[in-house]
Design a protein around this motif. Structure first.
Motif, PDB file in Angstrom:
ATOM      1  N   ALA A   1       0.822  -1.216   0.000  1.00 65.95           N
ATOM      2  CA  ALA A   1       0.000   0.000   0.000  1.00 65.95           C
ATOM      3  C   ALA A   1       0.851   1.259   0.000  1.00 65.95           C
ATOM      4  N   GLU A   2       2.029   1.222   0.640  1.00 68.33           N
ATOM      5  CA  GLU A   2       2.891   2.406   0.627  1.00 68.33           C
ATOM      6  C   GLU A   2       3.339   2.711  -0.791  1.00 68.33           C
ATOM      7  N   MET A   3       3.719   1.670  -1.540  1.00 66.29           N
ATOM      8  CA  MET A   3       4.111   1.895  -2.935  1.00 66.29           C
ATOM      9  C   MET A   3       2.940   2.445  -3.738  1.00 66.29           C
ATOM     10  N   ALA A   4       1.761   1.844  -3.573  1.00 66.21           N
ATOM     11  CA  ALA A   4       0.588   2.294  -4.331  1.00 66.21           C
ATOM     12  C   ALA A   4       0.209   3.718  -3.951  1.00 66.21           C
ATOM     13  N   GLY A   5       0.249   4.015  -2.652  1.00 72.43           N
ATOM     14  CA  GLY A   5      -0.079   5.362  -2.208  1.00 72.43           C
ATOM     15  C   GLY A   5       0.908   6.385  -2.729  1.00 72.43           C
ATOM     16  N   ARG A   6       2.200   6.038  -2.717  1.00 74.62           N
ATOM     17  CA  ARG A   6       3.231   6.951  -3.222  1.00 74.62           C
ATOM     18  C   ARG A   6       3.050   7.186  -4.721  1.00 74.62           C
ATOM     19  N   VAL A   7       2.749   6.116  -5.457  1.00 72.47           N
ATOM     20  CA  VAL A   7       2.504   6.258  -6.895  1.00 72.47           C
ATOM     21  C   VAL A   7       1.340   7.213  -7.141  1.00 72.47           C
ATOM     22  N   THR A   8       0.278   7.066  -6.384  1.00 70.52           N
ATOM     23  CA  THR A   8      -0.909   7.899  -6.565  1.00 70.52           C
ATOM     24  C   THR A   8      -0.643   9.346  -6.171  1.00 70.52           C
ATOM     25  N   VAL A   9       0.012   9.541  -5.026  1.00 72.33           N
ATOM     26  CA  VAL A   9       0.248  10.892  -4.526  1.00 72.33           C
ATOM     27  C   VAL A   9       1.164  11.675  -5.465  1.00 72.33           C
ATOM     28  N   VAL A  10       2.233  11.035  -5.948  1.00 73.55           N
ATOM     29  CA  VAL A  10       3.202  11.740  -6.790  1.00 73.55           C
ATOM     30  C   VAL A  10       2.648  11.992  -8.191  1.00 73.55           C
ATOM     31  N   SER A  11       1.962  10.990  -8.747  1.00 78.71           N
ATOM     32  CA  SER A  11       1.448  11.123 -10.115  1.00 78.71           C
ATOM     33  C   SER A  11       0.072  11.770 -10.164  1.00 78.71           C
ATOM     34  N   THR A  12      -0.624  11.794  -9.002  1.00 75.87           N
ATOM     35  CA  THR A  12      -2.021  12.255  -8.882  1.00 75.87           C
ATOM     36  C   THR A  12      -2.955  11.455  -9.790  1.00 75.87           C
TER      37      THR A  12
ATOM     38  N   TRP B   1      -5.509  14.035  -3.110  1.00 73.29           N
ATOM     39  CA  TRP B   1      -4.151  14.048  -2.576  1.00 73.29           C
ATOM     40  C   TRP B   1      -3.175  14.534  -3.644  1.00 73.29           C
ATOM     41  N   THR B   2      -2.180  15.271  -3.216  1.00 69.84           N
ATOM     42  CA  THR B   2      -1.116  15.776  -4.079  1.00 69.84           C
ATOM     43  C   THR B   2       0.223  15.353  -3.469  1.00 69.84           C
ATOM     44  N   PRO B   3       1.345  15.649  -4.145  1.00 68.78           N
ATOM     45  CA  PRO B   3       2.638  15.284  -3.554  1.00 68.78           C
ATOM     46  C   PRO B   3       2.849  15.801  -2.142  1.00 68.78           C
ATOM     47  N   ARG B   4       2.165  16.875  -1.768  1.00 65.97           N
ATOM     48  CA  ARG B   4       2.292  17.388  -0.404  1.00 65.97           C
ATOM     49  C   ARG B   4       1.651  16.474   0.626  1.00 65.97           C
TER      50      ARG B   4
END
Length: 409
Positions: A53-64, A212-215
């Protein structure tokens, strides 16, 4: 306060993933038959879903962008279609089991046969998804599921022989009367219950729904590293109390009524009422997750408008997929198939398809074209590869173990 309330996304995802109807009975069965010998599986599962989930969440947050959208773009439509078919079928089976789980909880309260509750549960589920705000659903059912913490307290309230429980935890062999194939069958089922694909699709898409955004990367990680371990702790409550109450009597747990009984033994009618409330909230939350995840996966693959926040006229195909998925789940339940047995099959097949959903996330999490300098570091990659081996091993072993043990019989 807004950031604090946003953490309920992780809580809802974790409770829906770890403490749905199949997990409740699976952990209770493992505890009744093997004591605490499967504790290590829960720990491995908690770490694994956090990595996933951390990988998936990071992918989503960074790429939006949601995960399934990126999987189709990165791997191509054909490979992504295999992913879609596998994950959708597993999600559909899970949805049927969760609706059945809510109906079983209502049966415990009312005494009426659970099949009478199935259409009503499906109707309320659809209306809630259609009319109630996303944040409201998260907070009501995510926080309502926390009533399950009563079982964690019950571990101490039942005054168990802790030396015996400690010995079960570090035991290297099954107890008398049990065998290794059944031990490993339950281990695979418990691991698969922690790593079900719909959890990640829901978590990723929910982050997009909440803009969610990169922030928000820190917020995403708080959701993961707080929510999922909490879900694992609640699941451990079922495992441990079942080991305390049923294992000494050599009584196997295979119904929801048995699974919640330890709360009644520890705290009387109040405890029984709270645990049933927690089961209702957790299974209804899981039903929401799975029905939305079905719509998310299909809509994102085909590039349709999607989102619970969009009205049906704005995302008609997304809402149609959700509705059809609910109707198919109801049809499966009205065939009189046991929802608990259905979930046990779902867990095994989920283990089989897990590599198809896990590997694309690992690939994208290492793609600088999407994540820039937010790609996996050495530690994250090491854990990611280790768990790729684990999920592959579980996938290979699942069907043979199911056949050898007759579904753990």
């Amino acid at each position: 306060m807004k950031k604090l309330l946003a953490i309920t996304l992780g809580i809802l995802t974790a409770i829906g993933g770890f403490v749905d109807i199949g997990d409740i009975v699976s952990t209770s069965e493992a505890g009744s038959r093997f004591g605490l010998a499967h504790t290590w599986v829960l720990i491995v599962g908690v770490i694994g879903i956090c990595v996933y989930a951390e990988m998936a969440g990071r992918v989503t947050v960074v790429s939006t962008r949601p995960v399934f959208d990126l999987i189709r773009e990165r791997l191509g439509p054909r490979a992504a279609l295999v992913n879609l078919l596998g994950s959708y079928l597993i999600t559909l089976l899970t949805l049927a089991a969760e609706i059945g789980g809510v109906a079983l909880a209502l049966q415990l309260i009312s005494g009426a046969p659970y099949l009478l509750w199935v259409p009503a549960v499906a109707l309320v589920l659809w209306l809630a998804l259609w009319r109630v705000r996303f944040e409201t659903l998260e907070r009501i059912f995510g926080l309502g599921g926390l009533a399950l913490v009563i079982l964690v307290v019950g571990i101490f309230w039942l005054h168990p022989p802790f030396d015996t429980l400690r010995a079960q935890t570090i035991s290297t062999s099954p107890p008398p009367g049990e065998n290794w194939p059944t031990y490993w069958f339950l281990a695979v089922a418990l691991f698969a219950s922690a790593m079900t694909p719909y959890e990640v699709f829901f978590f990723s898409s929910g982050g997009v729904e909440e803009r969610w955004t990169p922030r928000d990367l820190t917020l995403s990680r708080i959701n993961v590293f707080l929510g999922f371990p909490l879900g694992g702790l609640l699941a451990f409550g079922f495992l441990a109390t079942s080991a305390i109450v049923f294992h000494p009597l050599q009584v196997s747990v295979d119904t929801l009524g048995q699974a919640v009984l330890p709360a009644g033994l520890a705290f009387g009618q109040v405890g029984l009422g709270l645990i049933i409330l927690g089961v209702f909230a957790a299974t209804f939350g899981a039903a929401m997750e799975t029905s939305l995840s079905a719509g998310y996966a299909v809509a994102q693959y085909f590039g349709w408008s999607w989102g619970k926040a969009l009205r049906p006229r704005q995302a008609a195909r997304f809402h149609t997929v959700v509705l059809i998925s609910i109707l198919l789940a109801v049809a499966a339940l009205l065939s009189t198939i046991d929802p608990i047995q259905l979930t046990e099959y779902m867990l095994i097949f989920s283990a089989v398809v897990l590599p198809l959903t896990y590997l694309p996330i690992l690939i994208i999490a290492n793609d600088r074209g999407y994540l820039g300098d937010r790609v996996n570091g050495p530690f994250a990659n090491t854990l990611g590869v280790v768990y790729l081996v684990v999920v592959a091993a579980a996938a290979v072993a699942a069907i043979p173990l199911m056949v050898m043990t007759g579904m753990g019989g």
